[in-house]
Design a protein around this motif. Structure first.
Motif, short mmCIF file in Angstrom:
data_model
loop_
_atom_site.label_atom_id
_atom_site.label_comp_id
_atom_site.label_asym_id
_atom_site.label_seq_id
_atom_site.Cartn_x
_atom_site.Cartn_y
_atom_site.Cartn_z
N PHE A 78 0.83 -1.21 0.00
CA PHE A 78 0.00 0.00 0.00
C PHE A 78 0.87 1.26 0.00
O PHE A 78 0.63 2.21 -0.76
N LYS A 79 1.89 1.27 0.84
CA LYS A 79 2.75 2.45 0.94
C LYS A 79 3.53 2.67 -0.35
O LYS A 79 3.67 3.80 -0.84
N ALA A 80 4.02 1.57 -0.94
CA ALA A 80 4.78 1.68 -2.19
C ALA A 80 3.91 2.20 -3.33
O ALA A 80 4.42 2.87 -4.25
N LEU A 81 2.61 1.90 -3.29
CA LEU A 81 1.69 2.36 -4.33
C LEU A 81 1.20 3.78 -4.10
O LEU A 81 0.41 4.30 -4.90
N GLY A 82 1.64 4.41 -3.02
CA GLY A 82 1.31 5.82 -2.81
C GLY A 82 0.03 6.07 -2.05
O GLY A 82 -0.48 7.21 -2.06
N TYR A 83 -0.50 5.07 -1.36
CA TYR A 83 -1.70 5.30 -0.56
C TYR A 83 -1.40 6.29 0.55
O TYR A 83 -0.32 6.27 1.15
N ASP A 84 -2.35 7.17 0.82
CA ASP A 84 -2.13 8.25 1.78
C ASP A 84 -2.15 7.79 3.23
O ASP A 84 -1.50 8.37 4.09
N LYS A 85 -2.90 6.74 3.50
CA LYS A 85 -3.04 6.27 4.87
C LYS A 85 -3.10 4.75 4.85
O LYS A 85 -3.82 4.17 4.03
N VAL A 86 -2.36 4.11 5.72
CA VAL A 86 -2.34 2.65 5.81
C VAL A 86 -2.40 2.26 7.28
O VAL A 86 -1.65 2.80 8.10
N TRP A 87 -3.30 1.34 7.62
CA TRP A 87 -3.38 0.87 9.00
C TRP A 87 -3.93 -0.55 9.04
O TRP A 87 -4.36 -1.09 8.02
N THR A 88 -3.87 -1.14 10.22
CA THR A 88 -4.39 -2.49 10.41
C THR A 88 -5.43 -2.50 11.52
O THR A 88 -5.43 -1.64 12.40
N GLU A 89 -6.30 -3.51 11.47
CA GLU A 89 -7.30 -3.73 12.50
C GLU A 89 -7.31 -5.21 12.85
O GLU A 89 -7.31 -6.06 11.95
N PRO A 90 -7.29 -5.56 14.15
CA PRO A 90 -7.10 -6.96 14.56
C PRO A 90 -8.29 -7.86 14.23
O PRO A 90 -9.44 -7.44 14.27
N VAL A 91 -7.96 -9.10 13.92
CA VAL A 91 -8.95 -10.14 13.61
C VAL A 91 -8.50 -11.41 14.32
O VAL A 91 -7.46 -11.98 13.99
N THR A 92 -9.28 -11.87 15.30
CA THR A 92 -8.90 -13.04 16.10
C THR A 92 -9.80 -14.22 15.77
O THR A 92 -11.01 -14.07 15.59
N PHE A 93 -9.20 -15.41 15.70
CA PHE A 93 -9.94 -16.61 15.30
C PHE A 93 -9.21 -17.85 15.80
O PHE A 93 -8.02 -17.80 16.13
N PRO A 94 -9.91 -19.00 15.82
CA PRO A 94 -9.23 -20.26 16.17
C PRO A 94 -8.22 -20.63 15.07
O PRO A 94 -8.53 -20.54 13.89
N LYS A 95 -7.05 -21.03 15.48
CA LYS A 95 -5.98 -21.39 14.54
C LYS A 95 -6.09 -22.88 14.19
O LYS A 95 -6.02 -23.73 15.08
N TRP A 96 -6.27 -23.17 12.91
CA TRP A 96 -6.31 -24.56 12.44
C TRP A 96 -5.02 -24.87 11.69
O TRP A 96 -4.57 -24.06 10.87
N VAL A 97 -4.42 -26.02 11.99
CA VAL A 97 -3.16 -26.39 11.34
C VAL A 97 -3.33 -27.72 10.61
O VAL A 97 -4.09 -28.59 11.03
N ARG A 98 -2.59 -27.87 9.52
CA ARG A 98 -2.55 -29.10 8.73
C ARG A 98 -1.11 -29.62 8.76
O ARG A 98 -0.17 -28.88 8.43
N ARG A 99 -0.95 -30.88 9.16
CA ARG A 99 0.39 -31.46 9.17
C ARG A 99 0.52 -32.60 8.14
O ARG A 99 1.44 -32.60 7.33
N SER A 100 -0.36 -33.56 8.19
CA SER A 100 -0.27 -34.65 7.22
C SER A 100 -1.65 -35.24 6.97
O SER A 100 -2.57 -35.08 7.79
N GLU A 101 -1.79 -35.95 5.85
CA GLU A 101 -3.09 -36.51 5.46
C GLU A 101 -2.85 -37.69 4.53
O GLU A 101 -2.07 -37.60 3.58
N HIS A 102 -3.51 -38.81 4.84
CA HIS A 102 -3.34 -40.02 4.05
C HIS A 102 -4.66 -40.78 4.01
O HIS A 102 -5.44 -40.75 4.97
N ALA A 103 -4.90 -41.48 2.92
CA ALA A 103 -6.03 -42.39 2.83
C ALA A 103 -5.62 -43.57 1.95
O ALA A 103 -4.89 -43.40 0.96
N ASP A 104 -6.09 -44.75 2.33
CA ASP A 104 -5.75 -45.96 1.59
C ASP A 104 -6.95 -46.89 1.53
O ASP A 104 -7.68 -47.06 2.52
N VAL A 105 -7.13 -47.49 0.36
CA VAL A 105 -8.08 -48.60 0.22
C VAL A 105 -7.38 -49.84 0.76
O VAL A 105 -6.21 -50.10 0.47
#
Length: 470
Positions: A78-105
């Protein structure tokens, strides 16, 4: 001096249409459109932004280390593109993680299956007989307890449509969201589905699922479309086909990310009003999130930057929303934070349906704004965009604030091929046509410019209590 009763009588006598100001766009603003279209179609900023995000950050699963890097990337961009004002606002949520996944017949036809865990699925290993259902309705109709100790498999093939409507309640997205809970109610120990995709490939499509209150979650995954067809053949060959499903994933506490917001400051008496564009910053992890949704972030950032030299009257606000993929958390947080500013949000829009050619424009603006809406439609026509009754609606992250009363605008992308790549490993930069992306940037730039210059409003107003869900 007139009495209060006389003034009241005169007000009541006035016809409604005379009391409601009509919104139009001045000719001086319309005169800027041809040159703006030409500049936007030739401009490479949108492509450069999408390339930067997908290359420098890559996959951006909400709550991951890349999520934090994406936030810093967006602030810097945003700053590199010349926007006059840049800010953030917090967003909180449950963190889901993926490590491995397998399925076999298992058994005499033993072979691996290509799967991906659905977002929000718990981990665990289950083994059981597979019961195939052609769609969600068939699963819902299964007798109670009939899946005890078994794995439900919903084998629904999504169909291609320009507006992507087969992703809805009864289609691929609906199965992904509601299927696991339906399976649990029938006694299942695991859930498999044909990917919510229109491709024929071994790239499974992930995406969010959820579990109804009171139900114990079960391991839930999507098969690639090819592996779903293979499993269907195996079940037809042997109704007692067994599968082992092993997932290592799950919720690990809470995480706080950020909505990243950039503004091009308006000029004149309407500068406190905002025209909103945006996309969501997060993505699923198999691909690099190019069409979903680096494209939305890139085209809106580029459109806003193109408008800065024109000194728009209203402020142009571009939002890179956090964690859309796992439950619209960024959009909901933004709506909650700005619930007292609905009238300031003149009109809101978001691009979250890829980067295909935009073919339709629509809005829920009231009749008083129809002259301005018609003028915008005429200005978009040379880009191959029409107004199609019934097309469009508020995209994902602007949905929450639109339900509070903000007027939405929709610029609908051609999604015929969108679900070939949606949420899978093939969602990469090469799937975006630079010419289509340039048309997207031009469309958003023209729309936002004219909305910013309009004389009069587009009808945004807080909804009465009890109406916010309408």
């Amino acid at each position: 001096m007139r009495s209060a009763s006389l003034l009241l009588a005169l007000a009541i006598a006035l016809p409604t249409h005379a009391q409601q100001a009509t919104t139009t766009i001045p000719q001086s603003a319309l005169d800027q459109v041809p040159a703006l279209r030409v500049r936007a179609l030739a401009d490479r900023t949108g492509w450069n932004v999408v390339e930067s995000l997908t290359t420098e950050v890559g996959p951006r699963l909400a709550g991951s280390e890349a999520d934090a890097r994406a936030v810093e990337w967006a602030k810097a961009k945003f700053k590199a593109l010349g926007y006059d004002k840049v800010w953030t606002e917090p967003v909180t949520f449950p963190k889901w993680v993926r490590r491995s996944e397998h399925a076999d017949v298992l058994g005499v036809h033993a072979q691996p299956l290509v799967i991906t865990a659905l977002g929000n699925s718990p981990g665990g290993t289950v083994e059981g007989e597979v019961v195939r259902f052609p769609d969600l309705a068939a699963l819902d109709a299964a007798p109670e307890g009939s899946l005890a100790g078994k794995i439900a498999f919903v084998d629904y093939q999504m169909q291609r449509y320009r507006d992507g409507h087969d992703y809805g309640v009864g289609g691929g997205g609906g199965i992904r969201g509601k299927g696991p809970s339906a399976a649990i109610r029938k006694g299942a120990i695991g859930f498999l589905m044909r990917s919510a995709g229109t491709d024929t490939s071994r790239a499974p499509h992930t995406g969010m699922t959820s579990f109804e209150d009171g139900l114990k979650p079960i391991p839930s995954a999507a098969l690639s479309t090819i592996d779903a067809a293979q499993l269907a053949r195996l079940v037809a060959l042997d109704p007692h086909t067994r599968v082992r499903l092993a997932l290592d994933c799950g919720i690990e506490g809470d995480y706080t990310s950020q909505n990243v917001i950039g503004e091009i400051t308006g000029h004149g008496p309407r500068k406190d009003e905002v025209v909103v564009m945006g996309g969501h910053l997060d993505s699923w992890d198999p691909g690099t999130g190019a069409i979903d949704d680096a494209a939305g972030v890139g085209l809106s950032m580029a459109a806003g930057a193109l408008l800065k030299p024109l000194h728009p009257q209203r402020t142009i606000r571009v939002i890179a929303f956090a964690n859309e993929e796992r439950g619209l958390f960024g959009g909901k947080a933004y709506a909650a934070a700005h619930a007292n500013e609905i009238a300031r949000h003149q009109i809101v829009s978001e691009s979250d349906f890829g980067a295909g050619h935009i073919y339709s424009f629509n809005t829920n603006a009231p009749d008083s704004a129809k002259p301005a809406v018609d003028q915008i439609a005429v200005a978009l026509k040379p880009l191959g965009i029409d107004v199609i009754d019934g097309e469009g609606g508020p995209e994902s992250d602007v949905g929450p604030i639109s339900r509070l009363g903000a007027t939405w605008a929709s610029l609908s992308h051609d999604g015929t091929n969108y679900f070939d790549y949606h949420h899978n490993a093939e969602d990469t930069l090469d799937k975006i046509d630079p010419k289509d992306l340039a048309q997207n940037v031009a469309a958003y730039a023209v729309f936002a410019w004219l909305a910013a210059q309009a004389d009069g409003g587009f009808g945004s107003a807080p909804k009465a209590a009890g109406d916010a869900g309408d």
